[in-house]
Design an enzyme around this catalytic site. Sequence first.
Site, short mmCIF file in Angstrom:
data_model
loop_
_atom_site.label_atom_id
_atom_site.label_comp_id
_atom_site.label_asym_id
_atom_site.label_seq_id
_atom_site.Cartn_x
_atom_site.Cartn_y
_atom_site.Cartn_z
N CYS A 291 0.79 -1.23 0.00
CA CYS A 291 0.00 0.00 0.00
C CYS A 291 0.83 1.29 0.00
CB CYS A 291 -1.03 0.00 1.13
SG CYS A 291 -0.56 -0.81 2.64
N ARG A 320 7.82 -10.97 5.31
CA ARG A 320 7.67 -10.87 6.77
C ARG A 320 8.60 -11.90 7.41
NH1 ARG A 320 2.06 -9.54 6.77
NH2 ARG A 320 1.82 -8.05 5.05
N GLN A 338 0.91 -11.06 -2.87
CA GLN A 338 -0.48 -10.68 -2.61
C GLN A 338 -1.17 -10.26 -3.91
OE1 GLN A 338 0.14 -7.59 0.43
NE2 GLN A 338 -0.91 -8.93 1.87
N ASP A 340 -3.00 -7.81 -4.60
CA ASP A 340 -3.29 -6.59 -3.86
C ASP A 340 -3.90 -5.53 -4.77
OD1 ASP A 340 -3.33 -5.41 -1.42
OD2 ASP A 340 -1.16 -5.29 -1.18
N HIS A 342 -5.52 -1.23 -4.35
CA HIS A 342 -5.88 -0.10 -3.51
C HIS A 342 -6.72 0.87 -4.33
CE1 HIS A 342 -2.39 -1.90 -1.51
NE2 HIS A 342 -3.08 -1.61 -0.44
N LYS A 425 -12.08 -3.73 8.81
CA LYS A 425 -12.07 -4.56 7.61
C LYS A 425 -13.17 -5.62 7.64
CE LYS A 425 -8.32 -7.29 9.68
NZ LYS A 425 -7.11 -8.08 9.44
N HIS A 471 -8.47 -1.04 0.74
CA HIS A 471 -7.50 -2.10 0.47
C HIS A 471 -8.29 -3.38 0.23
CE1 HIS A 471 -4.28 0.20 2.87
NE2 HIS A 471 -5.41 0.82 3.18
#
Length: 597
Positions: A291, A320, A338, A340, A342, A425, A471
């Site tokens: 993000c 991570r 991901q 992902d 946004h 979320k 997100h």
Amino acid sequence: MQDPKQPVERKTLDERNRMTELQRIRHSCAHIMATAVLRLWPEALLDIGPPTDEGFYYDFDLAGHRFAPEDFPKIEEEMKKVVKENQTFEKSIKSPDEARVFFEGRNQKYKVERLADIPEGEPISFYQNGEFIDLCAGPHVMRTGNVKAFKLLRVAAAYYRGNEKNPQLQRIYGTAFSNKTELDGWIQAQEEARKRDHRKIGKEMGLFTISPLVGPGLILWMPKGGIIRTELGNLMQEELLKRGYSPVFTPHIGHVELYKISGHFPFYKDSQYPTIKGEGQEEYLLKPMNCPHHIQIYAAEPRSYRDLPIRLAEFGMVYRYEQSGELSGMTRVRGFCQDDAHLFCTPEQVEHEVRVTVELVQHIFSVLGLTDYRVQVSLRDPKSDKYTGDPQRWQQAEETLQRVAKEMGLPHQTVEGEAAFYGPKLDFMVKDCIGREWQLGTVQLDYNLPERFQLEYVGADNQRHRPVMIHRAPFGSFERFVGILIEHFAGNFPLWLAPEQVRVLPIGDTQIEYAQAVTKELVAKGVRAEIDRSGDKIGGKIRNAELAKVHTMFIIGQKEQDAGAVAVRVHGKGYLGAKPKADAIAQLVEDIRVRRL
């Protein structure tokens, strides 16, 4: 998906009540197990014995004996005696001095140290059943006789307080249920889960590998696994293009200042790799989230309200540093991709964009047959300091997500303390075909990161305004999602997703030329097909294809060759009969095109 007209709030309450009672049973069973262990090994030192989602455990320090599964029948037999004695669980309160003297008199050093964890002024509660008494806040069932069905599962090493510098204790895991029928059902489900273990199936099918030279928790996608990942990516990419998303690409690292502004560096510091030194005082970080990078793409140009919503999507790698003991195949890793995206929108567009994003998640799940799910509306804990931003904005975001969940008829419940640090979320909790629940897709509403990065757009009033971010990640990550799909399908993927869609099996050498022509035609039409050229008899070829979980087999003998046909066999379903070659291929191509389950 459940009928949206069902009373979801009432059902959630019933489920929560059942889980509370199950926690009481399991907590009580941990005490029963400790009672039995002390009867058999009076010299054992005790640490803690909490209930867990799976059952319970208790940690012991026993210098003269190493617990092993061979001990379980003996311990369980003693546990049954404790249950039969129907001992009451009686609560008592002791002063700090009384508690310390009590445990020191029994040489229970770990319990003495645990007393220091109790805040000053809080009551120190004990629970006693029979001769066993333990430092415990409860709750418990009334009597040991209320614990009807239990089983010890495994033993593991566990450092005291989770610190490797402390003594290593022995942890015995077990589980307990309200009755034997539930326990037997759970045991059967565990057996089925073991058969479906994605680590086992992934290795057998050649889908992925983990190399110690590359590093633990870092997935190497092998060719067949790469096909599955590519097909899922194609599915998502098609939907993104239909829905107005723009593809973007960002680097694997970023300046540490980027993540300090976003809040990821302080909030996720413990789970990140050490920073990478650059020139002078520069420091970079392996990307923990996409993000902040997407925010910089938004901020790179002036924006007008006419441009919004802007939807940026990326299949982006993030990293991570998970503890080694927490790594698990593809479902808990250190590097993952991901799916992902946004979305940057005006406040007036928020609710509509959340709805269409939820619809995207629902569509993806529907294509894969993942239709049994609920939604967890994850809110902040007002008493916690781990959340950033204006409380009024938080309330606005939380009310929006709760309203969307209700009006869209999503089976849902609200849970405090599970929000991201920047916003609430919707987490999709999906059940697989054997009833296990997994957290997969997520939709997050964020008023805070646009504020932290001072994002703007020019409104219709020619004034500067702050956009709102959404997100979203329907898969979550390719690694975890594929790991779950392997277990859900037990490796028996639907045709469109299967790494090897068709294997052509000539019965004899005289059919090889025709089999080659059939294979070539399949490949030309986009079907992943191979020919078995081995010298095995047809029974062996079929067995090999079944073991490899090939979706469809085209068996070709002299009769099929003469008729321009193929005999069709589908993995797990058996022989479906002979069909003209053109018809069989056309049906396959259509099933793949529509992604038929």
